[in-house]
Design a protein around this motif. Structure first.
Motif, PDB file in Angstrom:
ATOM      1  N   CYS A 126      -6.085   7.899  -7.237  1.00  0.00           N
ATOM      2  CA  CYS A 126      -5.902   7.557  -5.715  1.00  0.00           C
ATOM      3  C   CYS A 126      -5.578   6.120  -5.138  1.00  0.00           C
ATOM      4  N   VAL A 127      -4.967   6.115  -4.346  1.00  0.00           N
ATOM      5  CA  VAL A 127      -4.250   4.834  -3.751  1.00  0.00           C
ATOM      6  C   VAL A 127      -4.627   5.017  -2.069  1.00  0.00           C
ATOM      7  N   GLY A 128      -4.777   3.811  -1.444  1.00  0.00           N
ATOM      8  CA  GLY A 128      -4.974   3.704   0.187  1.00  0.00           C
ATOM      9  C   GLY A 128      -5.827   2.734   0.715  1.00  0.00           C
ATOM     10  N   GLU A 129      -5.307   2.469   1.936  1.00  0.00           N
ATOM     11  CA  GLU A 129      -5.806   1.278   2.570  1.00  0.00           C
ATOM     12  C   GLU A 129      -6.993   1.670   3.639  1.00  0.00           C
ATOM     13  N   ARG A 130      -7.866   0.685   3.850  1.00  0.00           N
ATOM     14  CA  ARG A 130      -8.922   0.978   4.615  1.00  0.00           C
ATOM     15  C   ARG A 130      -8.408   0.670   6.165  1.00  0.00           C
ATOM     16  N   LEU A 131      -9.238   1.021   7.032  1.00  0.00           N
ATOM     17  CA  LEU A 131      -8.676   1.077   8.409  1.00  0.00           C
ATOM     18  C   LEU A 131      -8.355  -0.558   8.829  1.00  0.00           C
ATOM     19  N   GLU A 132      -9.311  -1.476   8.400  1.00  0.00           N
ATOM     20  CA  GLU A 132      -9.009  -2.870   8.734  1.00  0.00           C
ATOM     21  C   GLU A 132      -7.661  -3.404   7.948  1.00  0.00           C
ATOM     22  N   GLU A 133      -7.302  -2.822   6.891  1.00  0.00           N
ATOM     23  CA  GLU A 133      -5.916  -3.374   6.477  1.00  0.00           C
ATOM     24  C   GLU A 133      -4.841  -2.644   7.022  1.00  0.00           C
ATOM     25  N   ARG A 134      -5.139  -1.515   7.565  1.00  0.00           N
ATOM     26  CA  ARG A 134      -4.058  -0.793   8.412  1.00  0.00           C
ATOM     27  C   ARG A 134      -3.749  -1.677   9.636  1.00  0.00           C
ATOM     28  N   GLU A 135      -4.838  -1.895  10.369  1.00  0.00           N
ATOM     29  CA  GLU A 135      -4.751  -2.640  11.601  1.00  0.00           C
ATOM     30  C   GLU A 135      -4.059  -4.104  11.308  1.00  0.00           C
ATOM     31  N   LYS A 136      -4.403  -4.703  10.174  1.00  0.00           N
ATOM     32  CA  LYS A 136      -3.778  -5.967   9.871  1.00  0.00           C
ATOM     33  C   LYS A 136      -2.205  -5.784   9.425  1.00  0.00           C
ATOM     34  N   GLY A 137      -1.893  -4.756   9.388  1.00  0.00           N
ATOM     35  CA  GLY A 137      -0.591  -4.455   8.924  1.00  0.00           C
ATOM     36  C   GLY A 137      -0.333  -4.693   7.125  1.00  0.00           C
TER      37      GLY A 137
END
Ligand code: PGA
Length: 256
Positions: A126-137
């Motif tokens: 499993c891989v994937g970004e957290r919300l704050e990481e997505r929001e920071k691009g």
């Protein structure tokens, strides 16, 4: 052609008795299923019960985690030979809940993936970004790190034996699914990354699942995207009706 795979991650739900009831109901609904691989991942304590009910059927068995060492003084941990003897063919590795609550890192993921292959188990990484990481691009950067560090030192041949699950953390258990386009964008990125690190064959043959609030009413749109090969399903895998509907709808891509 990549065969679709739908895996049900039951997380910390279902006692062995409850697990048996769910499996019985699933078997009634999914006996004739073809064109899609199905994996059930109950808790450790229900693995054997589930295996005894599904052996000889088309349903596969997976564990939700494992320790990388073969045996020894690791109180509370479970080894590869233990899960293998209960009939597991798959093991989920690096789920975001393990990363978030139990200190899983890319380094422990790497050790577990390597050991899984040694024991001839298919890791679902499993891989994937957290919300704050997505929001920071930072989505692509996070996913790239998860893959590069989690799979570091593996050969292309070894990578062909694994399954990757892209699970944006903000979509897990929140009812907030990534749009099919958002998911496909990251899947495309992962495939390109595999092509850059290994080669095109590895990239085109590796199955990449999407996970995060997958339900019967969004699976078809997700599966319609070219790079999405199936799903890792949490909440909706706990009911026979919703899980079997997801499988039935995913199957359409397998048949075409
Ligand atoms: P969910 O969980 O379907 O409940 O969002 C997915 C997962 O964590 O694998």
């Amino acid at each position: 052609m990549r065969k679709p795979l739908i895996a049900g991650n039951w997380k910390m739900n279902k006692t062995p008795r409850e697990a048996a009831e769910l499996v019985q109901a699933l078997k009634d609904k999914l006996t004739e299923i073809d064109g899609v691989d199905i994996v059930l991942a109950p808790s450790f304590t229900a693995l054997e019960t589930v295996y005894n009910l599904i052996k000889g059927s088309k349903l596969g068995l997976g564990a939700q985690d494992v320790h990388w060492e073969e045996k020894g003084a690791y109180t509370g941990e479970v080894s590869f030979s233990m899960i293998k003897e209960t009939g597991c063919q798959y093991v989920i590795i690096g789920h975001s809940e393990r990363r978030q609550y139990f200190g899983e890192t890319n380094e422990t993921v790497r050790r577990k993936v390597k050991a899984a292959l040694k024991f001839d188990l298919t890791p679902i990484v499993c891989v994937g970004e957290r919300l704050e990481e997505r929001e920071k691009g930072k989505t692509f950067q996070v996913v790239e790190n998860h893959i590069k560090e989690g799979l570091a030192t593996l050969s292309g041949e070894a990578v062909l034996k694994i399954v990757i699950a892209y699970e944006p953390v903000w979509a897990i258990g929140t009812g907030r699914t990534a749009t099919p386009q958002q998911a496909n964008e990251v899947h495309t990125f992962i495939r390109q990354l595999l092509s850059d690190i290994y080669n095109r064959d590895v990239a085109s043959q590796t199955r990449i699942l999407y996970g995060g609030s997958v339900k019967p009413d969004n699976i078809s749109a997700l599966m319609a995207e070219q790079e999405i090969d199936g799903a890792l399903v949490g909440g909706a895998s706990l009911e026979a009706q919703s899980f079997s509907e997801i499988v039935q709808r995913a199957k359409i891509k397998g048949v075409n």
